[in-house]
Scaffold this active site. Structure first.
Site, short mmCIF file in Angstrom:
data_model
loop_
_atom_site.label_atom_id
_atom_site.label_comp_id
_atom_site.label_asym_id
_atom_site.label_seq_id
_atom_site.Cartn_x
_atom_site.Cartn_y
_atom_site.Cartn_z
N GLY A 75 -15.73 1.23 -10.46
CA GLY A 75 -15.32 1.10 -11.86
C GLY A 75 -16.34 0.31 -12.64
O GLY A 75 -16.19 0.08 -13.85
N THR A 76 -17.39 -0.11 -11.96
CA THR A 76 -18.35 -1.03 -12.54
C THR A 76 -19.40 -0.34 -13.39
O THR A 76 -20.04 -0.97 -14.22
CB THR A 76 -19.06 -1.77 -11.40
OG1 THR A 76 -19.36 -0.80 -10.37
CG2 THR A 76 -18.16 -2.82 -10.79
N GLU A 114 -19.45 -10.48 -11.04
CA GLU A 114 -18.56 -11.59 -10.70
C GLU A 114 -18.67 -12.81 -11.60
O GLU A 114 -17.71 -13.57 -11.75
CB GLU A 114 -18.79 -11.97 -9.23
CG GLU A 114 -18.18 -10.92 -8.33
CD GLU A 114 -18.79 -10.84 -6.93
OE1 GLU A 114 -18.09 -11.17 -5.99
OE2 GLU A 114 -19.96 -10.45 -6.80
N VAL A 138 -23.91 -8.69 -12.52
CA VAL A 138 -22.96 -9.32 -13.44
C VAL A 138 -21.50 -9.08 -13.07
O VAL A 138 -20.61 -9.42 -13.84
CB VAL A 138 -23.20 -8.81 -14.89
CG1 VAL A 138 -24.54 -9.28 -15.41
CG2 VAL A 138 -23.09 -7.30 -14.96
N PHE A 175 -11.94 -5.14 -6.65
CA PHE A 175 -12.12 -6.59 -6.76
C PHE A 175 -12.35 -7.25 -5.41
O PHE A 175 -12.06 -8.43 -5.23
CB PHE A 175 -10.91 -7.24 -7.45
CG PHE A 175 -10.54 -6.59 -8.75
CD1 PHE A 175 -11.46 -6.51 -9.79
CD2 PHE A 175 -9.29 -6.01 -8.93
CE1 PHE A 175 -11.12 -5.89 -10.98
CE2 PHE A 175 -8.96 -5.38 -10.12
CZ PHE A 175 -9.89 -5.32 -11.15
N ASN A 186 -27.92 -2.26 -18.57
CA ASN A 186 -27.11 -1.57 -19.57
C ASN A 186 -26.15 -2.59 -20.20
O ASN A 186 -25.16 -3.00 -19.58
CB ASN A 186 -26.33 -0.44 -18.89
CG ASN A 186 -25.47 0.33 -19.88
OD1 ASN A 186 -24.97 -0.21 -20.85
ND2 ASN A 186 -25.28 1.62 -19.62
N PRO A 187 -26.43 -3.02 -21.42
CA PRO A 187 -25.62 -4.08 -22.02
C PRO A 187 -24.16 -3.69 -22.22
O PRO A 187 -23.30 -4.55 -22.29
CB PRO A 187 -26.31 -4.36 -23.36
CG PRO A 187 -27.27 -3.26 -23.58
CD PRO A 187 -27.56 -2.62 -22.26
N ILE A 197 -30.80 -7.12 -17.89
CA ILE A 197 -29.57 -6.37 -18.07
C ILE A 197 -29.94 -4.89 -18.23
O ILE A 197 -30.59 -4.51 -19.19
CB ILE A 197 -28.80 -6.86 -19.31
CG1 ILE A 197 -28.47 -8.36 -19.17
CG2 ILE A 197 -27.53 -6.04 -19.52
CD1 ILE A 197 -27.65 -8.73 -17.96
#
Ligand SMILES: Cc1cc2nc3c(=O)[nH]c(=O)nc-3n(C[C@H](O)[C@H](O)[C@H](O)COP(=O)(O)OP(=O)(O)OC[C@H]3O[C@@H](n4cnc5c(N)ncnc54)[C@H](O)[C@@H]3O)c2cc1C
Ligand code: SF4
Lengths: 750, 337
Positions: free
Chosen positions: A474-475, A716, A714, A248, A642-643, A640
């Site tokens: 981890g995203t 944040e 995407v 984070f 990968n949704p 996007i």
């Protein structure tokens, strides 16, 4: 739509995480989990005071414990780089960076003041408990309100501090307004608290080289930092972070554990592991505390006539950490007169740092509570009020956006939420004895792009290796990079191996700012395209090649074959092509960057993601209990890739936003300058029971201009505005306005 | 964590012998003790593991009560059919606490003997009379959101954090203990103590004494009861305030009332006068308000926990309403009934 691992994946498909199995089976290794022979363990001793000097460290008892190898303090540490610049890295704000164990000065509570190194963890921990430290305490201040007396605007700004531009005449705009509000909002310190504690395993190779498994969001940033401080050749410091258990933003700057592990390893010529404890996770980076004063005025029709947006955030005494807090309020809405002000207020803490959507999570969220107040003052539905003041362009910079599908995000979000069934009046909606409230807010974040390099290697057996130094915190970086390569070269995902998280790989920036999908993604795409061209060249070498004379744009790469678009019967397999060219493998390496034209375009156009967040709360007013029962987060973030992984990012952001609205809070005992709820039992983040339905919508927003792949990122945007939607919903439910987050039981009770 | 020796006790008598020696601690589920050892708050030189002793069953008592073995887990206790049916208040209170993982490990004896969650008690850099007698109480004048409003002393304002114990207080359970000097039975109200000027003593156990069982009386509340817990998130947080209520209704009147508060004092808080005030009366908002005031007689805030007095007042009234109406608080549906 399902994807089979043995067929090429397409961009836009909800491909499941390629590293998911490794993670759930425990095979993914984190910084403190890499096995190393003859490892020593370091335990950090933390300061009990917030400011002053260490006058004595009694370590005899600790040294007497069998198994203790060394106790490192400022007294016996080896000589290190002396200049501040050696300790500054990509993310450092201006100032004097903190140096652990440098001298006898204590600058913040829980500052590391000694490292006990022992044969095993328990011995180190036990010996550390025997160390007694004497201090000469100096006066300190950790009270943000008191720190206001010292607030200032530093002359030297932080690199990525963008500032803000005023326009028009705000006083005149206020004077001419029919409706006005002027309120001050507050948000306390948040601590990142990723699941994985900060940890480093330092592997001592020889006196010239070190390998570090570190919890970081940027292996190459840590590499530079450590090589500068320890006077090692950069090539001889290898930093690996193949898996990162959340961060984070807490892993953007190297934290002190990596310095301590490297220090102990070089000093003792042994491999050393240092892991922080959960309480120690409250000793370093955190989101700064903030006060934001917002005044707004509208004419009779609800058109904004004036915006004043002034904020101050906390910093340490040794570095000037700044965030982009007030620009959002000046950019988002059409209004002829708008002005901001921003200062920082120093306290005796460690330097705050970037935490998910730094600046916007604070500044846009608090501004959006003010917007709700203004809507009510002007007698307008909060969504209608925002639409009435919709700005097609960036209202602060007077520049067009590369794209802004916020109108669509409002519309789709509102429709899915059922906003039209809302009654305007506070306290007008009920579910039995609970008050029901519906609130909304706008979110905004930057769409950024960073120079990134990548390499790809295709083997004759059809296996592809793609490499860049990026991190996956981890995203889902592994997954989307595999997906981009798979789509570009028509190779099934299970034949692609993604190598990231290693400083020896092609240059990649720290993973932050939501730019990784756009930047590393573009680097992988460019590299795979370059490899594709080489394949086509090789295919031409096939005897009587059916692709003779074909150009790159004339073919597609599909399932291991180069296929003519015009006549799919004309095709060559990768194996045939490589054999014809007598190549055992093919390699390509590319670097993508905004370039000069890109930079000019960046100045001429604004690049942002937008969102519309709708929240439902149910409030038991008698007991002060508020529950968030529904959230719709409708996002305009370009393309996007990968949704599925993108949705997860928004879900995580929304959960964190709910925590920001209702739970996350540090309790500081100002007498001793220490956060007292320094564990996860008492520092509350939402539990499962606090989270109900969250719907994520990605609206269509084609934007070929924003970044090479049209991707905005995407990571944040999901947190921005969410807490405001919650706070606004609580107002709608109760008629009480809360301007101090989080909104806890005691506040609702009052 | 300091060095310690580990001994698995063969039986209660052996454990009690060993436990009577200084710096020895009993290890049950370890969910509290081990955390405190990691924080260097507890520094035993010897751990006597009692978790595998045979008192881990739940047995019917001849007079109709139920005996909960001290080493039965919180989860096994909460989900025991007899507990669910005959003592739903207890089951509910246990399930309001901690998390499933913790309840699977935590034992009944450990739950009674868990220590306060006072922030300062956990942080060895700060003065704390409970941890270090005579060093002072940092919570007074400090951060005390989770601290007591009742029964405090100048030496300590900590709370006992258990949910289970609040229900046991309302149920008027008995604690069976065995020590080097033999067995005795302690009424639940006398088990925990107020801090007074010896805040390091949480309860009335003597050196070496082990809780072997908790006896529940035959008389219970199966229709009109509730456990209402208010906290800083909807699950997995200690109570700011909790209320256990058991009522017996006869002909529209309250024949018997038992109330206990959690999160507000160094022990589950009971006020017999408040219970007496309810008995023989018809339920009404007024009556409940009076009972709430009686429960909170003498409550004082410490600064950041001032709000707990009003919160407790409202929670008591609501809990009485829930109990009287026979609509106990669900521990899974987080809407307050
Ligand atoms: C994150 C977290 C959240 C929690 N939330 C809650 C909550 O919301 N509500 C709640 O009620 N609890 C909560 N708990 C506390 C939990 O219920 C206790 O930790 C647990 O009940 C202790 O039981 P144990 O068997 O693990 O005890 P141990 O940790 O083994 O022992 C605790 C103490 O009791 C002593 N002891 C144990 N058994 C006996 C015995 N038979 N006789 C004499 N002394 C004994 C030990 O010597 C030790 O001093 C939480 C705990 C954690 C870690
Ligand atoms: S309240 Fe009790 S436990 Fe907390 S600091 Fe004071 S003496 Fe220690």
């Amino acid at each position: 739509m399902t994807t089979h691992a043995n067929a090429p994946a397409r961009i836009g498909e909800p491909l499941s995480r390629v590293d998911g199995r490794l993670k759930v089976t425990g095979h993914a290794r984190y910084a403190a989990e890499h096995p190393v022979a003859d490892l020593l363990y370091g335990w950090v001793v933390s300061s009990g005071i917030a400011r002053g000097r260490i006058t004595a460290i009694h370590e005899d008892a600790a040294r007497a414990v069998a198994g203790v190898v060394e106790i490192i303090t400022h007294k016996n540490r080896p000589d290190l780089a002396g200049s501040d610049s050696a300790y500054q890295e990509q993310v450092s704000p201006p100032g004097k960076p903190f140096r652990a164990l440098y001298d006898d000065e204590v600058q913040f509570s829980l500052q590391p003041i000694a490292l006990v190194v022992a044969q095993d963890l328990e011995t180190a921990r036990y010996a550390a408990s025997l160390i007694k430290v004497e201090y000469e305490a100096a006066e300190h201040n950790t009270d943000f309100r008191a720190a206001q007396a010292e607030r200032f605007m530093p002359s030297k700004k932080r690199n990525n501090y963008l500032g803000f531009k005023n326009r028009g005449d705000v006083d005149a705009g206020m004077a001419q307004a029919t409706h006005r509000i002027a309120e001050t909002y507050h948000m306390g310190v948040h601590v990142h608290n990723p699941m994985e504690m900060h940890a480093t395993t330092a592997v001592w190779e020889n006196k010239d080289s070190l390998t570090l498994y570190d919890k970081t969001q940027g292996s190459q940033n840590t590499q530079t930092y450590i090589s500068n401080i320890f006077g090692l050749k950069s090539d001889n410091v290898r930093v690996l972070n193949p898996f990162v258990g959340g961060a984070f933003g807490s892993g953007l700057r190297p934290q002190y554990q990596v310095f301590l592990a490297a220090l102990a390893a070089t000093m003792l010529e042994r491999s050393v592991r240092v892991v922080l404890t959960r309480p120690q996770m409250f000793s370093h980076v955190h989101r700064p505390e903030a006060l934001q004063a917002v005044s707004l005025g509208t004419d009779a029709s609800g058109q904004l006539t004036a915006i004043r947006n002034e904020a101050t955030t906390s910093t340490s005494r040794f570095e000037n950490y700044m965030e982009n807090v007030v620009n959002w309020g000046l950019m988002a809405y059409a209004c002829p007169n708008a002005a901001g002000d921003y200062t920082i207020s120093p306290m005796d803490t460690y330097t705050p740092g970037d935490m998910r959507a730094p600046g916007a999570a604070t500044g846009m969220t608090l501004f959006e509570i003010a917007m709700d107040e203004m809507a009510y003052e002007a007698g307008l539905d909060p969504l209608e009020f925002r639409l009435r003041n919709y700005s097609e362009k960036d209202a602060m910079n007077d520049t067009p956006f590369t794209s802004k599908a916020l109108r669509e995000a409002y519309a789709e979000g509102a429709a899915s939420f059922g906003w039209d069934k809302r009654s305007m009046e506070p306290r007008s909606m009920r579910d039995n004895h609970e008050l029901v409230g519906w609130g909304m807010a706008t979110g905004m974040w930057d769409a950024m792009f960073q120079k990134t390099a990548a390499r790809a290697k295709l083997s004759a057996n059809g296996n592809l290796v793609i490499e860049t130094a990026s991190s996956d915190i981890g995203t889902g970086t592994y997954t989307i990079l595999a997906q981009i390569a798979s789509d570009t070269l028509g190779i099934p995902v299970d034949q692609i191996s993604v190598k990231i998280g290693d400083s020896s790989l092609p240059m990649s920036p720290i993973e932050g700012g939501s730019w990784t999908a756009a930047s590393a993604g573009a680097a992988i795409e460019a590299t795979c395209q370059s490899l594709g061209k080489k394949l086509l060249d090789a295919a031409e070498k096939v005897r009587n090649s059916p692709l003779e004379g074909a150009k790159f744009d004339d073919v597609v790469f599909d399932n291991g074959r180069i296929v003519s678009k015009a006549d799919p019967s004309k095709n060559v397999s990768y194996g045939e092509a490589m054999a014809a060219a007598e190549q055992g493998s093919l390699e390509a390496e590319e670097t993508v960057s905004a370039g000069i034209s890109g930079m000019i375009s960046q100045m001429r156009k604004s690049r942002n993601t937008h969102s519309a967040v709708f929240a439902e709360v149910k409030v038991d007013e008698e007991l002060g209990v508020a529950r968030v029962t529904r959230v719709v987060c409708s996002v305009a973030a370009g393309r996007i890739i990968n949704p599925k992984t993108a949705r997860s990012q928004i879900l995580g952001g929304v959960v964190m936003g709910i925590g920001m609205g209702l739970h996350e809070e540090t309790f500081v005992d100002h007498r001793i300058g220490r956060i007292m709820n320094h564990d996860l039992a008492e520092y509350h983040v939402p539990a499962n029971a606090d989270i109900h339905d969250i719907e994520v919508i990605f609206v269509d927003e084609p934007d070929p201009e924003v970044t090479p792949m049209g991707v905005k990122g995407v990571g944040e945007i999901g947190i921005v505005g969410t807490a405001a939607a919650v706070a606004n919903a609580i107002f709608h439910a109760t008629g009480k306005r809360f301007r101090d987050l989080p909104i806890t039981i005691d506040k609702i009770l009052e | 964590m300091n060095r310690f020796s580990y001994h698995r006790a063969g039986d209660i008598a052996e454990a009690a012998q060993m436990g009577a020696e200084p710096d020895t601690r009993f290890l049950a589920g370890g969910t509290n003790l081990v955390d405190l050892m990691k924080a260097n708050v507890e520094r035993p030189t010897r751990l006597v593991d009692i978790s595998r002793l045979s008192q881990n069953t739940i047995e019917d008592l001849p007079e109709g009560g139920l005996r909960l073995g001290a080493f039965a887990t919180n989860a096994d206790t909460a989900y025991d059919e007899r507990v669910e049916q005959r003592y739903p208040l207890l089951s509910s209170a246990i399930l309001a606490g901690a998390s499933p993982q913790l309840r699977n490990a935590a034992t009944n004896g450990g739950n009674l003997n868990q220590r306060t969650r006072c922030y300062y008690f956990y942080d060895t850099e700060t003065p704390c009379n409970k941890r270090e007698p005579g060093s002072g109480c940092s919570a007074i004048g400090g951060v005390n959101r989770i601290h007591a409003i009742l029964g405090t002393s100048e030496a300590c304002i900590a709370t006992h954090p258990s949910d289970m114990c609040v229900a046991l207080a309302a149920l008027e359970a008995e604690v069976r203990v065995q020590g080097p000097a033999g067995e005795r039975v302690i009424a639940f109200a006398d088990y925990h103590r107020l801090p007074g000027d010896e805040p390091w003593k949480d309860n009335t156990l003597q050196p070496g004494e082990i809780v072997t069982a908790i006896d529940l009386p035959a008389d219970s509340f199966t229709e009109n009861y509730t456990y209402l817990k208010l906290r800083d998130r909807l699950s997995y947080a200690f109570a700011l305030v909790s209320v256990a209520v058991g009522l017996k209704m006869e002909g529209g009147k309250i024949a018997k009332a038992r109330l206990a508060l959690g999160g507000v004092a160094h022990k589950p808080w009971r006020v017999p006068a408040a219970e007496a005030l309810l008995e023989g009366q018809e339920p009404s908002a007024d009556l409940f308000a009076q009972a709430a005031d009686a429960m909170l007689q003498g409550a004082v805030g410490q600064g950041t926990n001032d709000f707990k007095i009003e919160l407790a007042r409202r929670a008591i009234r609501r809990a009485l309403r829930q109990a009287a109406a026979g609509t106990p608080q669900s521990q899974t549906n987080k809407q307050v009934a």
